[in-house]
Design a protein around this motif. Sequence first.
Motif: not given
Length: 270
Positions: A104, A107, A259
């Motif tokens: 996460a 990203r 997450a």
Amino acid sequence: MRVTDRKIEAWLHEDVGHRDVTNHVPGETTGRLVAKESGVAAGLDAASAVFDYLGVDCETTVAAGDRIEEGDTLLEVAGETASLLRGERVAVNVAGHSSGVATATRRAVDLAREVSDDVAIAGTRKTTPGLRGVEKRAVAAGGGDTHRLTLSGMVMVKDNHVAEMGLEEAVGHFRDEKSFATKIEVEVERPADAPRAAEAGADIVLLDNMTPEEVEEGIEALPDGVLAEASGGIGFADVPDYAATGVDVISMGALTHSADSLDLSFRTEE
């Protein structure tokens, strides 16, 4: 910071309980931790520590922060079958959760880099009790900044402090209490309060729950040398817009509290 034996004992006790029959399997075997989806590896130090504690030989095959693909092996183990089976679920859970946090974070970092090479993506203290060290290391593995590890890492003057004492008085109070080496961050909820916080002595101004347009307005009002952080309900889709404001830090509680765990599987060798 290595995971302590005491914490590993607590993890194993939680999973095993008082009478474990399932893992009473004789002999010795080997096994490996395998990715079932792509992502970013993290938590392998903690997973390895679990097997080490149980006397199982363990070797990691990727490093924290490495991008992994479906089918990749993350670590390999060898030892008594009962010990492998006893540790595998704890190891899978901690590595899967950590890798999810790292994935996460990566990203969010990648989204920010689409528009800015200078903004940092940071975690928050919205961590799982007992797992802060594991989760903070996962944020770092994903390319993020860990922010405050504990309350002692930095003085943060929040809305409740301001409500009780007023902005200037609160900053002055904590400036007198803190060490010379400790920075002060002040949370504001309006762009107009950003220069007030800086004038009062803030090293960092947290622009909380503001739109990107409001964040940009607050940044423009800050003097040179004062860092700006944006936080409060920022999702992944919002990251590019906030990164484009020129803010120094984007902090996201979602990196740790929301997450998804990366899908991993532990397989003994036939």
